[in-house]
Write a protein that holds these residues in place. Structure first.
Motif, PDB file in Angstrom:
ATOM      1  N   GLY A 174       0.949  -1.147   0.296  1.00  0.00           N
ATOM      2  CA  GLY A 174      -0.136   0.019   0.559  1.00  0.00           C
ATOM      3  C   GLY A 174       1.201   1.363  -0.703  1.00  0.00           C
ATOM      4  O   GLY A 174       0.312   2.018  -0.584  1.00  0.00           O
ATOM      5  N   SER A 175       1.916   0.884   0.590  1.00  0.00           N
ATOM      6  CA  SER A 175       2.667   2.118   0.288  1.00  0.00           C
ATOM      7  C   SER A 175       3.918   2.357  -0.205  1.00  0.00           C
ATOM      8  O   SER A 175       4.335   3.400  -0.305  1.00  0.00           O
ATOM      9  CB  SER A 175       3.355   2.407   1.877  1.00  0.00           C
ATOM     10  OG  SER A 175       4.276   1.312   2.215  1.00  0.00           O
ATOM     11  N   GLY A 176       4.755   1.048  -0.988  1.00  0.00           N
ATOM     12  CA  GLY A 176       5.573   1.004  -1.280  1.00  0.00           C
ATOM     13  C   GLY A 176       6.841   1.473  -0.813  1.00  0.00           C
ATOM     14  O   GLY A 176       8.209   1.462  -1.079  1.00  0.00           O
ATOM     15  N   LYS A 177       6.795   0.950   0.652  1.00  0.00           N
ATOM     16  CA  LYS A 177       8.071   1.891   1.713  1.00  0.00           C
ATOM     17  C   LYS A 177       8.286   0.414   2.233  1.00  0.00           C
ATOM     18  O   LYS A 177       7.377  -0.443   2.740  1.00  0.00           O
ATOM     19  CB  LYS A 177       7.539   2.547   2.380  1.00  0.00           C
ATOM     20  CG  LYS A 177       7.035   4.360   2.368  1.00  0.00           C
ATOM     21  CD  LYS A 177       7.090   5.186   3.358  1.00  0.00           C
ATOM     22  CE  LYS A 177       6.708   6.280   2.683  1.00  0.00           C
ATOM     23  NZ  LYS A 177       6.415   7.111   3.516  1.00  0.00           N
ATOM     24  N   THR A 178      10.237   0.189   2.735  1.00  0.00           N
ATOM     25  CA  THR A 178      10.083  -0.808   2.700  1.00  0.00           C
ATOM     26  C   THR A 178       9.322  -1.297   4.607  1.00  0.00           C
ATOM     27  O   THR A 178       9.598  -0.181   5.695  1.00  0.00           O
ATOM     28  CB  THR A 178      11.517  -1.349   3.133  1.00  0.00           C
ATOM     29  OG1 THR A 178      11.907  -0.801   2.096  1.00  0.00           O
ATOM     30  CG2 THR A 178      12.421  -2.158   4.145  1.00  0.00           C
ATOM     31  N   ALA A 179       8.503  -2.346   4.719  1.00  0.00           N
ATOM     32  CA  ALA A 179       8.036  -2.946   6.074  1.00  0.00           C
ATOM     33  C   ALA A 179       8.961  -3.767   7.486  1.00  0.00           C
ATOM     34  O   ALA A 179       9.668  -4.027   6.705  1.00  0.00           O
ATOM     35  CB  ALA A 179       6.514  -2.963   5.896  1.00  0.00           C
ATOM     36  N   ALA A 180       9.135  -3.314   8.099  1.00  0.00           N
ATOM     37  CA  ALA A 180       9.599  -4.262   9.641  1.00  0.00           C
ATOM     38  C   ALA A 180       8.752  -4.724  10.462  1.00  0.00           C
ATOM     39  O   ALA A 180       7.269  -4.358  10.298  1.00  0.00           O
ATOM     40  CB  ALA A 180       9.975  -2.599  10.619  1.00  0.00           C
ATOM     41  N   LEU A 181       9.401  -5.700  11.054  1.00  0.00           N
ATOM     42  CA  LEU A 181       8.545  -6.759  11.225  1.00  0.00           C
ATOM     43  C   LEU A 181       9.663  -7.452  12.338  1.00  0.00           C
ATOM     44  O   LEU A 181      10.606  -7.301  12.047  1.00  0.00           O
ATOM     45  CB  LEU A 181       8.323  -7.698  10.548  1.00  0.00           C
ATOM     46  CG  LEU A 181       7.247  -9.259  10.911  1.00  0.00           C
ATOM     47  CD1 LEU A 181       6.027  -8.325  11.354  1.00  0.00           C
ATOM     48  CD2 LEU A 181       7.459 -10.053   9.195  1.00  0.00           C
TER      49      LEU A 181
END
Length: 632
Positions: free
Chosen positions: A115-122
């Motif tokens: 949805g954002s095109g940004k790297t997600a952190a988990l």
């Protein structure tokens, strides 16, 4: 290319050898120099705004994420994250989104990235990593940029087959990550956190994984230099070779029956409008490649269908096939391959998959935005406007006539079922198209293509996310929550089958309620795995020999008949059952009102079963209670 970049960053390859290797693989000198310059900046670590930070291991990780501009960390709680939790509590800008189950946390991070095109952190418990794998696989298939961290037992305890131990926690994630690292030295926390973010976010994207043992998480007085993540950003701007583009343009101009196939690399490059322009310039039909996105408008007259889990019109007749950022169609993704005599132009950022099976006349290793814009320029430079009009006009006129006939035929095929109750999925999606916001984001994990075929999915209209190309069930609700977190000012609706909902997605409702994530969740409830039943029936030798003897052994989901509204209420989420056609607008108005008030909403939509043996409610009668000799 990812291996070359890693070798350069690890100083195992010189700049000269890196450039030679890229040219040998078909990149232009300009493209090789562009990538080399970008990677060199990251390798040298040049940065402004750097500062020193001292804290424990968890604080260093949190500070790295804050310096990288990460806003959300999707998390499932664990004791080993204690220092990280303390650090997040002191950093209000770093928001923890807690999920009750690791697979759903992974789906949320995946949705956020899409949805954002940004790297997600988990951040996961080490023991919970096996639970992440199903949706980590989905994220890997979609080339989604996820950084996965986990805790783990102290380094001095490994190798004893002890509490929550296996021989190697890295090995299970290896197939689904671009890069992974078991960190053993606290003085490398910042380095490896930055590298995980950089590798995940460098196109083509994909998950990375870093494991932090407890002794690293709790290490005290760790001093690290913090850099803005921009100092380690690798802007992959890869221009195609001009001579190759000119030849491709000539092939497209001279083609009698060209076909353009588009995939997710087009959407990730933001090149959708350019592809539409190229298709209309040539009057070239377009198929949707294997993708988690809608990369071309499904209601465009030039759209021919899905080259993946489908069979687009004209695929086997194409004389020139331009593949833009997608897997080539073949039987492995449930479609037909192009003919061996078709002249193939295959353009991919992920160049290592070019020409793996299909004879390829032109291989273009470059970015999709650069490639499509270069093709537009070259086509216009090689053909006059009058010639292009003579090529495109008859094709466009025929495409419009065919489209109008197809629309009439599509509705006529369903005429007898259109007003039925339970409603058919196509009718529900048609009605949803009328009541949802014009720019709604539709997250799909259902058994058919009703959303794609009956909703207005196009640029500046409704946007489609899903189904994931991994097709591992248990993704859609969590993904929709991540999409909404990424796009809070757009309406988000999840459309999932009841079978998909039962693949471990119930826990995601807790997160939706806790964080007031206003998503409309629609469960297409037909008490059945319709698609799976149809495929099992088609492959059954017994069904071929004796249709009457065949039984549905595994796909009927009734008895018990699950009420998803009641389940949602248990999490404090309002909802209602939808059983009548006339109630659709009223139900979804109440759902939209709940969303406007900041609350999620559940719609349990009764959907007609379809296909072979759809009317059957038979299932194996097995009662363990009746087998008891003692009633305990």
């Amino acid at each position: 290319m990812r291996h070359l970049v890693k070798q350069l960053l690890d100083q195992e390859l010189s700049r000269r050898d890196f450039g030679k290797a890229m040219i040998a693989m078909g990149f232009s000198s300009a493209a090789a120099e562009s990538v080399l310059s970008s990677v060199a900046v990251a390798a040298e670590g040049a940065s402004t705004g750097a500062y020193e930070f001292t804290g424990n291991g968890g604080e260093v990780i949190a500070e790295c994420l804050r310096a990288a501009g990460v806003k959300y960390v999707f998390d499932t709680n664990s004791t080993g994250q204690a220092t990280f939790y303390d650090a997040c509590g002191q950093r209000p800008g770093l928001k923890l989104i807690i999920a009750l189950q690791e697979g759903q946390a992974t789906a949320m991070a995946h949705g956020y990235e899409l949805g954002s095109g940004k790297t997600a952190a988990l951040f996961m418990p080490g023991i919970g990593m096996p639970n992440t794998l199903c949706n980590l696989y989905n994220a890997w298939k979609d080339r989604s940029s996820l950084v996965v961290f986990s805790d783990g037992q102290s380094s001095d305890m490994v190798g004893r087959d002890g509490f929550q131990q296996v021989a190697d926690w890295m090995e299970p994630t290896e197939q689904f990550t671009k890069w992974h690292w078991d960190l053993r030295h606290p003085d490398r926390i910042a380095e490896m956190t930055r590298r995980a973010l950089k590798v995940a976010g460098t196109p083509p994207g994909g998950p990375t994984y870093v494991k932090f043992p407890r002794d690293v998480m709790t290490a005290q007085d760790v001093t690290q230099t913090m850099h803005p993540q921009d100092s380690f950003h690798v802007p992959v701007e890869m221009a195609p070779r001009a001579d190759v583009i000119d030849k491709a343009a000539r092939m497209l101009i001279e083609a009698e029956k060209p076909l353009i196939n588009v995939g997710s690399e087009v959407s990730r490059a933001g090149a959708n409008a350019d592809v539409i322009e190229l298709a209309e310039l040539l009057g070239a039909p377009v198929s949707q490649g294997y993708s988690v996105y809608s990369d071309f408008p499904f209601n465009h007259p030039l759209f021919q269908g899905f080259a993946g889990m489908g069979f687009p019109k004209g695929l086997r007749r194409a004389d020139v096939f331009l593949n833009l950022g997608s897997l080539m169609p073949d039987e492995s993704i449930i479609t037909a391959p192009v003919r061996d005599t078709t002249r193939v132009i295959n353009a991919r950022l992920e160049y290592d998959v070019i020409a793996n099976r299909h004879p390829t006349e032109l291989a273009i290793a470059a970015g999709m935005g650069e490639t499509v814009r270069a093709l537009l320029d070259s086509v216009r430079s090689q053909a006059t406007a009058e010639r292009l009009k003579n090529i495109s006009t008859p094709r466009l006129e025929k495409a419009q006539r065919d489209y109008e006939k197809a629309q009439v035929s599509k509705r006529r095929r369903l005429e007898k079922l259109w007003n039925n109750e339970p409603v058919i999925a196509e009718r529900l999606c048609h009605e949803l198209d009328q009541v949802l916001e014009e720019n709604a984001i539709v997250v799909v994990e259902s058994g058919d293509r009703s959303p794609q075929n009956w909703m207005t999915i196009a640029p500046d209209k409704k946007h489609l996310v899903g189904p994931t190309t991994g097709y591992a069930l248990g993704w859609g609700i969590g993904a929709s929550l991540g999409v909404k977190i990424a796009q809070p000012d757009r309406q988000v609706i999840a459309i999932v089958g009841d079978g998909a909902m039962l693949f471990g997605q119930i826990e995601a409702l807790w997160t939706a309620a806790r964080y007031e994530i206003p998503v409309i969740m629609v469960v297409m409830n037909n008490h059945s795995y319709d698609g799976e039943r149809g495929r099992i029936y088609m492959m059954s030798q017994l069904a071929r020999e004796n249709k009457e003897a065949w039984k549905d052994m595994s796909c009927y989901l009734g008895n018990p008949d699950i009420n998803y509204v009641d389940i949602a209420k248990g999490f404090g989420i309002a909802g209602e059952k939808l059983e009548k056609l006339g109630d659709i607008k009223k139900v979804f108005k109440r759902a939209a009102d709940a969303n406007r008030d900041g609350r999620p909403y559940m719609v349990d939509a009764s959907i007609a079963r379809r296909g072979a043996h759809a009317e059957s409610t038979w299932h194996p009668e097995i009662s363990i209670a009746s087998m008891r000799s003692v009633k305990v």
